[in-house]
Design an enzyme around this catalytic site. Structure first.
Site, PDB file in Angstrom:
ATOM      1  N   THR A  93     -28.858 -13.420 -19.173  1.00  0.00           N
ATOM      2  CA  THR A  93     -28.934 -13.203 -20.620  1.00  0.00           C
ATOM      3  C   THR A  93     -29.219 -14.551 -21.259  1.00  0.00           C
ATOM      4  O   THR A  93     -28.377 -15.461 -21.188  1.00  0.00           O
ATOM      5  CB  THR A  93     -27.596 -12.653 -21.164  1.00  0.00           C
ATOM      6  OG1 THR A  93     -27.299 -11.438 -20.488  1.00  0.00           O
ATOM      7  CG2 THR A  93     -27.686 -12.407 -22.659  1.00  0.00           C
ATOM      8  N   LYS A 168     -31.455  -6.689 -25.563  1.00  0.00           N
ATOM      9  CA  LYS A 168     -30.088  -6.990 -25.114  1.00  0.00           C
ATOM     10  C   LYS A 168     -29.237  -7.568 -26.266  1.00  0.00           C
ATOM     11  O   LYS A 168     -28.116  -7.122 -26.507  1.00  0.00           O
ATOM     12  CB  LYS A 168     -30.156  -7.985 -23.947  1.00  0.00           C
ATOM     13  CG  LYS A 168     -28.883  -8.690 -23.585  1.00  0.00           C
ATOM     14  CD  LYS A 168     -28.058  -7.947 -22.581  1.00  0.00           C
ATOM     15  CE  LYS A 168     -26.702  -8.625 -22.400  1.00  0.00           C
ATOM     16  NZ  LYS A 168     -25.824  -7.932 -21.512  1.00  0.00           N
ATOM     17  N   LYS A 243     -21.038 -15.396 -26.452  1.00  0.00           N
ATOM     18  CA  LYS A 243     -22.346 -15.942 -26.042  1.00  0.00           C
ATOM     19  C   LYS A 243     -23.479 -15.079 -26.612  1.00  0.00           C
ATOM     20  O   LYS A 243     -24.445 -15.593 -27.186  1.00  0.00           O
ATOM     21  CB  LYS A 243     -22.425 -15.973 -24.512  1.00  0.00           C
ATOM     22  CG  LYS A 243     -23.794 -16.370 -23.980  1.00  0.00           C
ATOM     23  CD  LYS A 243     -23.951 -16.172 -22.483  1.00  0.00           C
ATOM     24  CE  LYS A 243     -25.418 -16.362 -22.098  1.00  0.00           C
ATOM     25  NZ  LYS A 243     -25.682 -16.181 -20.683  1.00  0.00           N
TER      26      LYS A 243
HETATM   27  P1  NAD Z   1     -21.712 -16.847 -13.032  1.00  0.00           P
HETATM   28  O1  NAD Z   1     -21.381 -18.129 -13.686  1.00  0.00           O
HETATM   29  O2  NAD Z   1     -20.668 -16.140 -12.219  1.00  0.00           O
HETATM   30  O3  NAD Z   1     -23.016 -17.027 -12.089  1.00  0.00           O
HETATM   31  C1  NAD Z   1     -24.062 -17.905 -12.366  1.00  0.00           C
HETATM   32  C2  NAD Z   1     -24.403 -18.600 -11.068  1.00  0.00           C
HETATM   33  O4  NAD Z   1     -25.558 -19.429 -11.233  1.00  0.00           O
HETATM   34  C3  NAD Z   1     -23.282 -19.511 -10.565  1.00  0.00           C
HETATM   35  O5  NAD Z   1     -22.878 -19.088  -9.270  1.00  0.00           O
HETATM   36  C4  NAD Z   1     -23.926 -20.910 -10.527  1.00  0.00           C
HETATM   37  O6  NAD Z   1     -23.490 -21.707  -9.451  1.00  0.00           O
HETATM   38  C5  NAD Z   1     -25.388 -20.534 -10.377  1.00  0.00           C
HETATM   39  N1  NAD Z   1     -26.309 -21.599 -10.764  1.00  0.00           N
HETATM   40  C6  NAD Z   1     -26.321 -22.346 -11.903  1.00  0.00           C
HETATM   41  N2  NAD Z   1     -27.361 -23.225 -11.887  1.00  0.00           N
HETATM   42  C7  NAD Z   1     -28.011 -23.018 -10.717  1.00  0.00           C
HETATM   43  C8  NAD Z   1     -29.141 -23.616 -10.105  1.00  0.00           C
HETATM   44  N3  NAD Z   1     -29.802 -24.605 -10.704  1.00  0.00           N
HETATM   45  N4  NAD Z   1     -29.529 -23.181  -8.889  1.00  0.00           N
HETATM   46  C9  NAD Z   1     -28.842 -22.178  -8.253  1.00  0.00           C
HETATM   47  N5  NAD Z   1     -27.757 -21.570  -8.794  1.00  0.00           N
HETATM   48  C10 NAD Z   1     -27.337 -21.990  -9.999  1.00  0.00           C
HETATM   49  O7  NAD Z   1     -22.240 -15.890 -14.205  1.00  0.00           O
HETATM   50  P2  NAD Z   1     -22.436 -14.296 -14.150  1.00  0.00           P
HETATM   51  O8  NAD Z   1     -21.247 -13.631 -14.746  1.00  0.00           O
HETATM   52  O9  NAD Z   1     -22.907 -13.909 -12.806  1.00  0.00           O
HETATM   53  O10 NAD Z   1     -23.599 -14.124 -15.228  1.00  0.00           O
HETATM   54  C11 NAD Z   1     -24.941 -14.459 -14.932  1.00  0.00           C
HETATM   55  C12 NAD Z   1     -25.807 -14.059 -16.119  1.00  0.00           C
HETATM   56  O11 NAD Z   1     -25.661 -12.662 -16.368  1.00  0.00           O
HETATM   57  C13 NAD Z   1     -25.415 -14.760 -17.426  1.00  0.00           C
HETATM   58  O12 NAD Z   1     -26.594 -15.059 -18.133  1.00  0.00           O
HETATM   59  C14 NAD Z   1     -24.570 -13.717 -18.151  1.00  0.00           C
HETATM   60  O13 NAD Z   1     -24.598 -13.870 -19.550  1.00  0.00           O
HETATM   61  C15 NAD Z   1     -25.260 -12.441 -17.716  1.00  0.00           C
HETATM   62  N6  NAD Z   1     -24.398 -11.238 -17.749  1.00  0.00           N
HETATM   63  C16 NAD Z   1     -23.125 -11.282 -17.263  1.00  0.00           C
HETATM   64  C17 NAD Z   1     -22.342 -10.146 -17.302  1.00  0.00           C
HETATM   65  C18 NAD Z   1     -20.923 -10.153 -16.749  1.00  0.00           C
HETATM   66  O14 NAD Z   1     -20.187  -9.182 -17.001  1.00  0.00           O
HETATM   67  N7  NAD Z   1     -20.525 -11.151 -15.984  1.00  0.00           N
HETATM   68  C19 NAD Z   1     -22.853  -8.945 -17.853  1.00  0.00           C
HETATM   69  C20 NAD Z   1     -24.164  -8.921 -18.310  1.00  0.00           C
HETATM   70  C21 NAD Z   1     -24.933 -10.083 -18.262  1.00  0.00           C
END
Ligand code: NAD
Length: 292
Positions: A93, A168, A243
């Protein structure tokens, strides 16, 4: 067998990648956090040493990263190393402007691209029932559909580049505002001596009806599956709602849209998070409105 690279194996990315493995894809994964790579390996993902190695042989790449700056830096890094004509899907997102920049990077390198943020949270990611909101050309969307399918309950093509992110943040702005509205109504009902169940029975079947009351009721009782019944354990954390509301406000300012209730919702969730409740479910805002 189609090879898919998955970059960003966090709370969402890991269960999503696991569903691609289950569907028979060969998945090459990378994340910066070794712990997340270990989980991925346990799910059948082939763990790679870096992002470039992960994308080298991939027909499609999915990124699931925290914010726009991470997506742009990863896409700039990998685009030249990807096969010509391959597909780049970003499911994070992020702000609409960064999403459009990511499409431009892909185009420059002869890649197809789709912005495809999701709703459904970690539960939907694990169950493979996420809703994908996709933006990109018809050709790119057609290529993305079979990749998204094992992770999806529903896939909607919303329009051209950035349209998925736009859908979204508009949807989540409705959700943030409606949750506050429903919560205010329950707090008023309490002051007036009206039971939660009575308000639910009326509002869930009349003009106050909305998802925030019928599926995600912010008080315990009427909807047994809602986070209110487990002390507001998320669910959808307030910090993530904040966010998305901030992204909506950035987009409103950039486009000149008038969104006073979206702005108020962003402020209320910022206060809620500042009081230390960012990791509670966003429906816990009802307690804040009670003054607790
Ligand atoms: P998270 O922080 O658990 O996962 C993100 C991952 O990206 C981490 O493991 C981090 O190490 C990795 N990362 C960051 N920079 C990187 C790079 N340069 N190379 C490789 N890996 C890298 O977050 P999440 O909850 O999995 O959310 C991910 C996305 O999905 C976000 O944009 C969030 O807003 C969106 N989202 C989350 C949810 C939810 O319920 N968690 C729901 C809908 C959307």
């Amino acid at each position: 067998m189609t090879t898919i690279a998955f970059i960003g194996l966090g709370n969402m990315g890991n269960p999503m990648a696991a569903n691609l493995v289950k569907a028979g894809f060969s998945v090459h994964g990378f994340d910066l956090v070794p712990e997340n790579l270990k989980i991925a390996q346990g799910n059948g993902v082939t763990v790679m040493a870096n992002a470039l190695a992960a994308v080298k042989d991939a027909d499609a790449v999915v990124t699931m990263l925290p914010a726009g700056k991470h997506v742009l830096s990863v896409h700039e890094n990998i685009a030249a190393a990807m096969k010509k004509g391959a597909l780049l899907i970003d499911s994070s997102t992020i702000d609409v402007e960064s999403a459009r920049k990511a499409h431009a990077i892909a185009q420059k390198h002869g890649l197809l691209s789709v912005d495809a943020p999701v709703s459904g949270g970690t539960g939907g990611a694990t169950a493979g029932t996420l809703t994908f909101m996709a933006g990109g050309s018809k050709e790119a969307f057609a290529a993305a559909e079979p990749v998204l399918k094992p992770m999806a309950g529903r896939i909607v093509h919303c329009g051209e580049a950035g349209a998925g992110q736009a859908a979204k943040i508009c949807n989540n702005m409705i959700l943030g505002i409606s949750m506050i509205g429903v919560s205010e109504a329950f707090v008023l009902a309490e002051k007036l001596g009206l039971s939660h169940q009575a308000l639910f029975d009326v509002a869930s079947t009349s003009s106050g009806q909305c998802w925030s009351i019928t599926s995600y009721c912010p008080v315990p009782g009427p909807v047994p599956a809602s986070p209110a019944n487990r002390d507001y354990k998320p669910g959808f954390a307030a910090s993530l709602m904040l966010k998305d509301l901030k992204l909506a406000q950035e987009a409103a300012q950039a486009s000149g849209a008038v969104t006073p209730l979206g702005a108020e919702a962003a402020q209320l969730y910022a206060l809620f998070a500042a009081m230390g409740h960012g990791d509670r479910d966003f429906s816990g805002i009802v307690e804040f409105l009670r003054g607790r």
